[in-house]
Write a protein that holds these residues in place. Sequence first.
Motif, PDB file in Angstrom:
ATOM      1  N   LYS A 155       0.880  -1.259  -0.085  1.00 36.26           N
ATOM      2  CA  LYS A 155      -0.142  -0.044  -0.032  1.00 36.26           C
ATOM      3  C   LYS A 155       0.821   1.198  -0.139  1.00 36.26           C
ATOM      4  O   LYS A 155       2.011   1.303   0.766  1.00 36.26           O
ATOM      5  N   LEU A 156       0.409   2.370  -0.494  1.00 41.15           N
ATOM      6  CA  LEU A 156       1.007   3.558  -0.433  1.00 41.15           C
ATOM      7  C   LEU A 156       0.915   4.229   0.808  1.00 41.15           C
ATOM      8  O   LEU A 156      -0.009   4.347   1.240  1.00 41.15           O
ATOM      9  N   THR A 157       2.107   4.780   1.295  1.00 43.80           N
ATOM     10  CA  THR A 157       1.837   5.718   2.474  1.00 43.80           C
ATOM     11  C   THR A 157       1.254   7.023   1.946  1.00 43.80           C
ATOM     12  O   THR A 157       1.333   7.289   0.760  1.00 43.80           O
ATOM     13  N   SER A 158       1.129   7.967   2.869  1.00 45.99           N
ATOM     14  CA  SER A 158       0.790   9.417   2.641  1.00 45.99           C
ATOM     15  C   SER A 158       1.813  10.190   1.609  1.00 45.99           C
ATOM     16  O   SER A 158       1.474  10.874   0.720  1.00 45.99           O
ATOM     17  N   ALA A 159       3.105   9.815   2.110  1.00 43.46           N
ATOM     18  CA  ALA A 159       4.156  10.397   1.037  1.00 43.46           C
ATOM     19  C   ALA A 159       4.187   9.692  -0.248  1.00 43.46           C
ATOM     20  O   ALA A 159       4.259  10.557  -1.290  1.00 43.46           O
ATOM     21  N   GLY A 160       3.720   8.328  -0.391  1.00 43.23           N
ATOM     22  CA  GLY A 160       3.762   7.843  -1.571  1.00 43.23           C
ATOM     23  C   GLY A 160       2.518   8.359  -2.358  1.00 43.23           C
ATOM     24  O   GLY A 160       2.920   8.495  -3.470  1.00 43.23           O
ATOM     25  N   GLU A 161       1.467   8.843  -1.692  1.00 42.88           N
ATOM     26  CA  GLU A 161       0.237   9.027  -2.497  1.00 42.88           C
ATOM     27  C   GLU A 161       0.539  10.357  -3.070  1.00 42.88           C
ATOM     28  O   GLU A 161       0.329  10.639  -4.334  1.00 42.88           O
ATOM     29  N   ALA A 162       1.477  11.150  -2.446  1.00 40.45           N
ATOM     30  CA  ALA A 162       1.679  12.662  -2.893  1.00 40.45           C
ATOM     31  C   ALA A 162       2.792  12.511  -4.130  1.00 40.45           C
ATOM     32  O   ALA A 162       2.720  13.178  -5.121  1.00 40.45           O
ATOM     33  N   LEU A 163       3.804  11.488  -3.811  1.00 38.73           N
ATOM     34  CA  LEU A 163       4.761  11.267  -4.962  1.00 38.73           C
ATOM     35  C   LEU A 163       4.031  10.657  -6.173  1.00 38.73           C
ATOM     36  O   LEU A 163       4.505  11.014  -7.257  1.00 38.73           O
ATOM     37  N   LEU A 164       3.097   9.761  -6.085  1.00 40.29           N
ATOM     38  CA  LEU A 164       2.314   9.361  -7.148  1.00 40.29           C
ATOM     39  C   LEU A 164       1.667  10.468  -8.152  1.00 40.29           C
ATOM     40  O   LEU A 164       1.656  10.540  -9.208  1.00 40.29           O
ATOM     41  N   VAL A 165       1.193  11.336  -7.341  1.00 40.86           N
ATOM     42  CA  VAL A 165       0.297  12.329  -8.066  1.00 40.86           C
ATOM     43  C   VAL A 165       1.568  13.196  -9.056  1.00 40.86           C
ATOM     44  O   VAL A 165       1.503  13.544 -10.290  1.00 40.86           O
ATOM     45  N   GLU A 166       2.579  13.792  -8.384  1.00 40.85           N
ATOM     46  CA  GLU A 166       3.731  14.408  -9.049  1.00 40.85           C
ATOM     47  C   GLU A 166       4.583  13.535  -9.955  1.00 40.85           C
ATOM     48  O   GLU A 166       4.659  14.052 -11.175  1.00 40.85           O
ATOM     49  N   SER A 167       4.668  12.188 -10.055  1.00 41.88           N
ATOM     50  CA  SER A 167       5.254  11.244 -10.635  1.00 41.88           C
ATOM     51  C   SER A 167       4.387  11.317 -12.106  1.00 41.88           C
ATOM     52  O   SER A 167       5.149  11.364 -13.008  1.00 41.88           O
ATOM     53  N   ASN A 168       3.104  11.088 -11.882  1.00 41.77           N
ATOM     54  CA  ASN A 168       2.287  11.024 -13.152  1.00 41.77           C
ATOM     55  C   ASN A 168       2.401  12.359 -13.976  1.00 41.77           C
ATOM     56  O   ASN A 168       2.566  12.288 -15.054  1.00 41.77           O
ATOM     57  N   ARG A 169       2.325  13.513 -13.172  1.00 41.52           N
ATOM     58  CA  ARG A 169       2.719  14.756 -13.948  1.00 41.52           C
ATOM     59  C   ARG A 169       3.944  14.945 -14.527  1.00 41.52           C
ATOM     60  O   ARG A 169       4.109  15.397 -15.838  1.00 41.52           O
ATOM     61  N   LEU A 170       5.085  14.585 -13.985  1.00 37.98           N
ATOM     62  CA  LEU A 170       6.342  14.594 -14.397  1.00 37.98           C
ATOM     63  C   LEU A 170       6.598  13.739 -15.759  1.00 37.98           C
ATOM     64  O   LEU A 170       7.192  14.045 -16.795  1.00 37.98           O
ATOM     65  N   ILE A 171       6.059  12.411 -15.674  1.00 35.80           N
ATOM     66  CA  ILE A 171       6.047  11.297 -16.621  1.00 35.80           C
ATOM     67  C   ILE A 171       5.306  11.814 -17.795  1.00 35.80           C
ATOM     68  O   ILE A 171       5.749  11.725 -19.003  1.00 35.80           O
ATOM     69  N   ALA A 172       4.014  12.461 -17.515  1.00 32.34           N
ATOM     70  CA  ALA A 172       3.318  13.030 -18.688  1.00 32.34           C
ATOM     71  C   ALA A 172       4.158  14.148 -19.334  1.00 32.34           C
ATOM     72  O   ALA A 172       3.972  14.442 -20.885  1.00 32.34           O
ATOM     73  N   LEU A 173       4.746  14.972 -18.341  1.00 32.73           N
ATOM     74  CA  LEU A 173       5.523  16.123 -19.138  1.00 32.73           C
ATOM     75  C   LEU A 173       6.720  15.778 -20.050  1.00 32.73           C
ATOM     76  O   LEU A 173       6.888  16.296 -21.071  1.00 32.73           O
ATOM     77  N   GLN A 174       7.291  14.707 -19.470  1.00 29.83           N
ATOM     78  CA  GLN A 174       8.690  14.240 -20.247  1.00 29.83           C
ATOM     79  C   GLN A 174       8.202  13.486 -21.508  1.00 29.83           C
ATOM     80  O   GLN A 174       8.740  13.844 -22.521  1.00 29.83           O
ATOM     81  N   GLN A 175       6.847  12.857 -21.598  1.00 29.21           N
ATOM     82  CA  GLN A 175       6.487  12.331 -22.738  1.00 29.21           C
ATOM     83  C   GLN A 175       6.047  13.483 -23.725  1.00 29.21           C
ATOM     84  O   GLN A 175       6.323  13.410 -24.912  1.00 29.21           O
ATOM     85  N   SER A 176       5.499  14.400 -23.435  1.00 27.98           N
ATOM     86  CA  SER A 176       5.040  15.565 -23.949  1.00 27.98           C
ATOM     87  C   SER A 176       6.298  16.202 -24.717  1.00 27.98           C
ATOM     88  O   SER A 176       6.196  16.518 -25.909  1.00 27.98           O
ATOM     89  N   ALA A 177       7.308  16.465 -23.670  1.00 30.34           N
ATOM     90  CA  ALA A 177       8.641  17.073 -24.408  1.00 30.34           C
ATOM     91  C   ALA A 177       9.026  16.395 -25.269  1.00 30.34           C
ATOM     92  O   ALA A 177       9.781  17.029 -26.383  1.00 30.34           O
ATOM     93  N   THR A 178       9.217  14.896 -24.896  1.00 31.41           N
ATOM     94  CA  THR A 178       9.821  13.993 -26.076  1.00 31.41           C
ATOM     95  C   THR A 178       9.366  14.222 -27.149  1.00 31.41           C
ATOM     96  O   THR A 178       9.934  14.331 -28.521  1.00 31.41           O
ATOM     97  N   GLU A 179       7.827  14.129 -27.412  1.00 28.18           N
ATOM     98  CA  GLU A 179       7.001  13.943 -28.527  1.00 28.18           C
ATOM     99  C   GLU A 179       7.215  15.592 -29.517  1.00 28.18           C
ATOM    100  O   GLU A 179       7.336  15.314 -30.637  1.00 28.18           O
ATOM    101  N   ARG A 180       7.074  16.492 -28.542  1.00 31.50           N
ATOM    102  CA  ARG A 180       7.383  17.859 -29.152  1.00 31.50           C
ATOM    103  C   ARG A 180       8.775  18.104 -29.656  1.00 31.50           C
ATOM    104  O   ARG A 180       9.064  18.419 -30.902  1.00 31.50           O
ATOM    105  N   VAL A 181       9.749  17.631 -29.255  1.00 34.22           N
ATOM    106  CA  VAL A 181      11.258  17.858 -29.573  1.00 34.22           C
ATOM    107  C   VAL A 181      11.317  17.020 -31.079  1.00 34.22           C
ATOM    108  O   VAL A 181      12.025  17.407 -32.035  1.00 34.22           O
ATOM    109  N   ARG A 182      10.774  15.633 -30.915  1.00 35.95           N
ATOM    110  CA  ARG A 182      10.819  14.943 -32.083  1.00 35.95           C
ATOM    111  C   ARG A 182      10.077  15.263 -33.523  1.00 35.95           C
ATOM    112  O   ARG A 182      10.553  15.415 -34.481  1.00 35.95           O
ATOM    113  N   ARG A 183       8.954  16.004 -33.231  1.00 33.52           N
ATOM    114  CA  ARG A 183       8.189  16.889 -34.195  1.00 33.52           C
ATOM    115  C   ARG A 183       8.915  17.897 -34.745  1.00 33.52           C
ATOM    116  O   ARG A 183       8.878  18.085 -35.930  1.00 33.52           O
ATOM    117  N   VAL A 184       9.519  18.658 -34.003  1.00 34.90           N
ATOM    118  CA  VAL A 184      10.178  19.835 -34.412  1.00 34.90           C
ATOM    119  C   VAL A 184      11.397  19.456 -35.100  1.00 34.90           C
ATOM    120  O   VAL A 184      11.585  19.961 -36.282  1.00 34.90           O
TER     121      VAL A 184
END
Length: 305
Positions: free
Chosen positions: A56-85
């Motif tokens: 199970k996630l701890t409270s700290a783990g739940e907070a990190l999960l939100v930020e991790s999903n945001r950072l991973i999505a941002l990384q994927q978006s940046a990668t796609e944009r750079v490749r398209r450019v």
Amino acid sequence: MEIKVLKTFVAVATYRSFSGAARALHTVQPAVSRQISELENELGVKLFWRNTREVKLTSAGEALLVESNRLIALQQSATERVRRVAKGETGQLRIGYISSACSSFLPDLVRQYSLAHPNVQVSLFDLTVQGQQQAFENNDIDIALTRPILDDVQPIGLATELVYNDELVLVLPKDHHLANVPSIALNVMRDSRFIIFKREEAEGLYEQTLGAFQAAGVTPIISSQPRSMQTLLVEVGAGLGIGIAPHCIKRLVSNTCAFVKINDVSISIPLVAQFKHSPMSPTVSSFVTLLTEHNAEIQAKMSVA
């Protein structure tokens, strides 16, 4: 925190299982356990509460999960944009052009480019030759459809590709007694007052025009040097003189002028594409490719009949 480690963390949180995360990531459970342990040590917190039956996630783990999903999505978006450019599929393309020389073919060309590259923002700038060179210096345009400054001068840092060759023609008032002849010797017009494009706006064209007079043995009486081809047409139509200009200006709106070939001299007036080539922008590269593909078509459309 590395993105790879955050993806491992998200996988454990999603499957609530270290072994399940390992299978999803195509790795082994000890590697997953090691990454999570190192992440917890780096953060100084426990991310999971676990026993032999559940994770199970701890409270700290739940907070990190939100930020991790945001950072991973941002990384994927940046990668796609750079490749398209990099592929020229997105970005911007700023084109400097001479309206009198380009209005017959540029709209269709830009339309085709935009259909093939819908995520590239295309901007058009109607500029004189000198204005285009200044725009390059200020990094305001990416490519210019222009006249060479001088025959023996190659702008530093710019590649040059021929678009089409034009010719100088005489521009006469519609009611001139020679307006309907198929061609005229420039020498025949030696006593006329001439209207030619201003030197400061297109130095190369100006020198080529004087070269035509010299080749014909004519010392021109220059009555006016307008800054635009449209003004040249207005002045000729008003009877203020005889114009000499590239044939392409025939395509500008004018019902008061006639355009007649010169038969005793032949001066080629090239229109070229100039662009930075080291390095060349992907958006510029794809536009130059399109321009090359349509080169023969453009030359045929702009040829002097």
